[in-house]
Design an enzyme around this catalytic site. Sequence first.
Site, PDB file in Angstrom:
ATOM      1  CE1 TYR A   1      -0.635  -9.834   4.429  1.00 57.47           C
ATOM      2  CE2 TYR A   1       1.520  -9.818   5.507  1.00 57.47           C
ATOM      3  CZ  TYR A   1       0.694  -9.427   4.462  1.00 57.47           C
ATOM      4  OH  TYR A   1       1.186  -8.626   3.469  1.00 57.47           O
TER       5      TYR A   1
ATOM      6  CB  VAL B   1      -0.941   0.028   1.217  1.00 59.90           C
ATOM      7  CG1 VAL B   1      -1.743   1.332   1.247  1.00 59.90           C
ATOM      8  CG2 VAL B   1      -1.889  -1.168   1.201  1.00 59.90           C
TER       9      VAL B   1
ATOM     10  NE  ARG C   1      -1.703   1.892  10.395  1.00 62.87           N
ATOM     11  CZ  ARG C   1      -0.673   1.192   9.912  1.00 62.87           C
ATOM     12  NH1 ARG C   1      -0.733   0.709   8.663  1.00 62.87           N
ATOM     13  NH2 ARG C   1       0.395   0.970  10.644  1.00 62.87           N
TER      14      ARG C   1
ATOM     15  CG  PHE D   1       5.791 -17.590  -2.301  1.00 65.43           C
ATOM     16  CD1 PHE D   1       4.572 -16.921  -2.158  1.00 65.43           C
ATOM     17  CD2 PHE D   1       6.113 -18.585  -1.390  1.00 65.43           C
ATOM     18  CE1 PHE D   1       3.698 -17.261  -1.144  1.00 65.43           C
ATOM     19  CE2 PHE D   1       5.218 -18.936  -0.363  1.00 65.43           C
ATOM     20  CZ  PHE D   1       4.034 -18.262  -0.238  1.00 65.43           C
TER      21      PHE D   1
END
Length: 414
Positions: free
Chosen positions: A124, A85, A91, A414
Amino acid sequence: MSVDVRAVTESDFPGWLLALQTGFLRPPNTSDDLVADRLANSDLARTLGAFDRDRIVGTLRSFRQEVSTVGGGSLTADAITQVTVSPTHRRQGLLGRMMSADLAAAKERGDAIATLIAAEYPIYGRYGFGPASWCTEWSVDVRRAGLDPKRTGRPDDGGRIDLSDGEEIRKIGPALHRRLAGVRAGVTDRTTRGWELGTGLGYQLDPWKEPFYAVYRSASGEVEGFVAYSADDKWDDAKQPVNTASVRDLIAVTPAAERALWQYVCSIDWISTVRSGYRAPDDLLPLLLPDPRAAKTVTYVDMLWVRVLDVVRVLESRTYPVEGSLVLDLRDADGPAGGRYRLDASPTGAACVRTADSADLVLDVAELGTLAFGDESAVRLARVGRVEEPTPGAAARADLLFRTPLRPFSPDIF
């Protein structure tokens, strides 16, 4: 202005790549060669961008992946990568929107799990991911290791070490990698492109430096492992070599191959330090040294993160060391995995069904991703409050079912 999240088109792709470079703090420019290479190897239907008018301010891409499970099985995964981002749009919920869109598409396709390598740990878990494997890197002080300086570097078991090149590694490597996946959970498949990039073919983002390659063959002549390593060129003030050998890739499918390859690397003339690269935390390397303290841990970090999408397939895809049953109550606020499941497990396989039975353990779906590949302890998670135990002793029973003798290992980023 509202920000639109959608799949990119071919004409959008240079702007998407520019946003990716910016998010990863790389020089904010893209060459025609870089755009052409990345475009040819991206599925645009799975390449998402966050668009603020005509500028892309967020990126996420996914691709199909196979991940090995305990007992030699595999699961089809939605592998997520290149998530950014832009600093001007932090945010604002853009990552959540891109992630939700990708995971919904993955569930619709029938993927059992989603995977990623997390650049930052705290991000995550809120999307249902849990760390399923960890990795360790050692720095070996060869002079302190206690190895016999008169040793030739040849294996003691009748096998042999042969120097090799990238062309041979591309031929023998894929079969070795598949064999590794048969004995270790958490191994992600390595594509032809992965083998090519790892041996110097194709477009390289950074200048390519050819490594040294060595192959281990058993006494019968069977290829059982290889190592790729590079070395610097440093000498001290007394004109003594103080070079470091850095292992780029080491795949060994037998203990003999693992022993022989590490002993080879640690016996190379002029090498005073060996950096192991990322290895399984239970790699044999320290125990191969007469003085294991010579192998200093320099990295111990989470590697593969797993988000369970299909609980039944995940739990039925693996084997279990003992017979047993467990009822899991999974919390998955906005996802597909929530509910109560009964697992009946055995060394030959398992059955998993939804159930109304009373729960033995209550946990978030992220914790199931952490437990399913055998690395983490349910008892440990219960002690820190990440697993609830309505049935006393259920966490210990879960450890008997889920834990594995070999820790999962994910050798590829990856």
